[in-house]
Scaffold this active site. Structure first.
Site, short mmCIF file in Angstrom:
data_model
loop_
_atom_site.label_atom_id
_atom_site.label_comp_id
_atom_site.label_asym_id
_atom_site.label_seq_id
_atom_site.Cartn_x
_atom_site.Cartn_y
_atom_site.Cartn_z
N CYS A 136 -9.88 30.53 11.55
CA CYS A 136 -11.29 30.61 11.19
C CYS A 136 -11.89 31.87 11.82
O CYS A 136 -11.56 32.23 12.95
CB CYS A 136 -12.06 29.34 11.57
SG CYS A 136 -12.72 29.33 13.23
N HIS A 142 -14.83 32.39 12.76
CA HIS A 142 -15.88 32.19 13.75
C HIS A 142 -15.33 32.05 15.16
O HIS A 142 -15.90 32.56 16.11
CB HIS A 142 -16.71 30.95 13.42
CG HIS A 142 -17.26 30.98 12.03
ND1 HIS A 142 -16.88 30.08 11.06
CD2 HIS A 142 -18.14 31.82 11.45
CE1 HIS A 142 -17.51 30.36 9.94
NE2 HIS A 142 -18.28 31.41 10.14
N HIS A 143 -14.22 31.32 15.29
CA HIS A 143 -13.68 31.04 16.62
C HIS A 143 -12.26 31.60 16.81
O HIS A 143 -11.69 31.49 17.90
CB HIS A 143 -13.64 29.53 16.87
CG HIS A 143 -14.97 28.86 16.71
ND1 HIS A 143 -15.38 28.29 15.52
CD2 HIS A 143 -16.00 28.70 17.58
CE1 HIS A 143 -16.59 27.80 15.67
NE2 HIS A 143 -17.00 28.03 16.91
N GLN A 164 -12.65 28.66 4.82
CA GLN A 164 -11.86 27.95 3.79
C GLN A 164 -12.41 28.20 2.39
O GLN A 164 -11.65 28.30 1.42
CB GLN A 164 -11.85 26.45 4.13
CG GLN A 164 -10.88 25.67 3.26
CD GLN A 164 -10.79 24.22 3.67
OE1 GLN A 164 -10.85 23.90 4.86
NE2 GLN A 164 -10.66 23.34 2.70
N HIS A 209 -9.69 21.72 10.79
CA HIS A 209 -10.14 22.90 11.53
C HIS A 209 -10.08 22.61 13.02
O HIS A 209 -10.79 21.72 13.50
CB HIS A 209 -11.56 23.27 11.11
CG HIS A 209 -11.64 23.83 9.72
ND1 HIS A 209 -11.98 25.14 9.45
CD2 HIS A 209 -11.38 23.26 8.52
CE1 HIS A 209 -11.94 25.35 8.14
NE2 HIS A 209 -11.58 24.23 7.56
N CYS A 214 -11.26 24.23 15.37
CA CYS A 214 -12.54 24.47 16.07
C CYS A 214 -13.44 23.25 15.99
O CYS A 214 -14.40 23.14 16.77
CB CYS A 214 -13.24 25.72 15.52
SG CYS A 214 -13.76 25.59 13.81
N1 LIG Z 1 -18.16 26.69 5.98
C1 LIG Z 1 -17.20 26.87 6.90
N2 LIG Z 1 -17.52 26.75 8.19
C2 LIG Z 1 -16.53 26.92 9.08
C3 LIG Z 1 -15.22 27.19 8.74
N3 LIG Z 1 -14.49 27.27 9.88
C4 LIG Z 1 -15.35 27.04 10.89
N4 LIG Z 1 -16.60 26.82 10.42
C5 LIG Z 1 -17.87 26.54 11.07
O1 LIG Z 1 -18.52 27.71 11.47
C6 LIG Z 1 -19.66 27.30 12.17
C7 LIG Z 1 -20.09 28.33 13.19
O2 LIG Z 1 -21.30 27.83 13.70
P1 LIG Z 1 -22.02 28.37 15.02
O3 LIG Z 1 -23.17 27.45 15.31
O4 LIG Z 1 -22.30 29.84 14.85
O5 LIG Z 1 -20.87 28.26 16.10
P2 LIG Z 1 -20.69 27.18 17.26
O6 LIG Z 1 -21.89 27.20 18.16
O7 LIG Z 1 -19.39 27.46 17.90
O8 LIG Z 1 -20.70 25.81 16.44
P3 LIG Z 1 -20.00 24.42 16.74
O9 LIG Z 1 -18.61 24.48 16.17
O10 LIG Z 1 -20.86 23.41 16.01
O11 LIG Z 1 -19.99 24.22 18.23
C8 LIG Z 1 -19.32 25.93 12.76
O12 LIG Z 1 -20.15 25.00 12.12
C9 LIG Z 1 -17.85 25.72 12.32
O13 LIG Z 1 -17.56 24.35 12.07
C10 LIG Z 1 -14.92 27.31 7.36
O14 LIG Z 1 -13.79 27.57 6.94
N5 LIG Z 1 -15.94 27.15 6.48
ZN LIG Z 2 -14.14 27.87 13.71
#
Ligand SMILES: Nc1nc2c(ncn2[C@@H]2O[C@H](COP(=O)(O)OP(=O)(O)OP(=O)(O)O)[C@@H](O)[C@H]2O)c(=O)[nH]1
Ligand SMILES: [Zn+2]
Length: 210
Positions: A99, A101-102, A140, A168, A170
Site C-alpha cells: 500500500c 500509504h504505509h 487496491q 491489508h 496496515c
Molecule cells: N482506498 C484504499 N485505502 C487504502 C488502501 N490501502 C490502505 N488504505 C488506507 O489508506 C488510509 C490512509 O489514511 P490516513 O488517515 O492518512 O493514515 P493513518 O492515520 O495511518 O490511518 P489508519 O490506518 O486509520 O491509522 C487508511 O484508511 C488505510 O486503511 C487501498 O488499497 N485503498
Molecule cells: Zn496502508
C-alpha cells in the site's frame, strides 16, 4: 529474455532465477537504512543487522520492480489470432502488493476474465500483468483499474472483468487492527457491463470468493 522482468533470468532447472538487482539502486536504498535503524533504537552494527540495509534494499527493489515492466508489451508478446469467443476466466491469481500509504503489504487473489474479439492471449501473461501492476506502491482500486485498462486497450476484447480481494496489513498489524477484514474491488468493461455476462463470471469465480 523479452518476456522476463528485470528480476528474472532464463529458466534454469525448471525455475526462474531471481537474481538481477540494480546494484547502484540497491546501494543507494541501503545507505539510508543504518540511520533508520538507529532512529528506531537499534544498533546497525550488531551482527544480525549488518547486512539488513542491503537485504531491505533488495527486497524493496523486488517489491517495486513492476515500475519497470511494460505490461502492455507483456500481453503483446503472446497474442494469437483465434476465433474463440466465449469467456476466458483465470481465477485465484495470487496478488502481493504494497500500500502506498504505509508501504505495508496487501495480498490476496485476483480473478480475471475476458471475452476474445479475434485474439486470445497466452494464459501466463494475465498473471504477469497482475504482477506488473501489483509490484509497485499501490492502492487496491487503482491496481484493479490498471489491470482492466491494460487488457482492454492492448487485447481489445469484447469485455474485461477484474475482481480483486485482499487483506491489508496496515489494517491488521497496526491502525484499526482488524485481522479478518477483506477488501473486494472490481472493474468491468464491454460485455461485462451486461448483467447476464457479469453474473456468469461471478458464478464462475463464486467458489473462490471469500
Ligand atoms: N482506498 C484504499 N485505502 C487504502 C488502501 N490501502 C490502505 N488504505 C488506507 O489508506 C488510509 C490512509 O489514511 P490516513 O488517515 O492518512 O493514515 P493513518 O492515520 O495511518 O490511518 P489508519 O490506518 O486509520 O491509522 C487508511 O484508511 C488505510 O486503511 C487501498 O488499497 N485503498
Ligand atoms: Zn496502508
Amino acid at each position: 529474455m523479452s518476456n522476463l522482468t528485470a528480476f528474472e533470468s532464463e529458466e534454469q532447472d525448471g525455475y526462474i532465477k531471481i537474481d538481477q538487482y540494480n546494484q547502484k539502486q540497491v546501494e543507494e536504498i541501503a545507505s539510508y537504512y543504518p540511520a533508520i535503524l538507529r532512529a528506531i533504537g537499534e544498533n546497525p552494527e550488531r551482527e544480525g543487522l549488518v547486512k539488513t540495509p542491503e537485504r531491505v534494499a533488495k527486497a524493496l527493489q523486488f517489491l517495486t520492480h513492476g515500475n519497470d515492466v511494460d505490461a502492455a508489451e507483456v500481453l503483446r508478446s503472446a497474442m494469437f489470432e483465434e476465433e474463440y469467443s466465449q469467456m476466458v476466466v483465470v481465477k485465484d491469481i495470487e496478488v502481493y502488493s504494497l500500500c502506498e500509504h504505509h508501504m505495508l503489504p496487501f495480498f490476496g487473489k485476483a480473478h480475471i476474465a475476458y471475452i476474445p474479439n479475434g485474439h486470445i492471449v497466452g494464459l501466463s501473461k494475465i498473471p504477469r500483468v497482475v504482477d506488473a501492476f501489483a509490484r509497485r506502491l499501490q492502492v487496491q482500486e487503482r491496481l484493479t483499474n490498471e489491470i482492466r485498462d491494460c487488457i482492454q486497450e492492448t487485447l481489445k476484447p469484447a469485455g474485461v472483468a477484474v475482481v480483486i480481494e485482499c487483506k491489508h496489513m496496515c489494517m491488521a498489524m497496526r491502525g484499526v487492527q482488524k485481522q479478518n477484514s477483506v477488501t473486494t474491488t472490481s472493474a468491468f468493461t464491454g460485455a461485462f457491463q451486461n448483467d447476464v455476462t457479469r453474473s456468469e463470471f461471478l458464478r464462475l469465480i463464486m467458489a473462490s470468493l471469500d
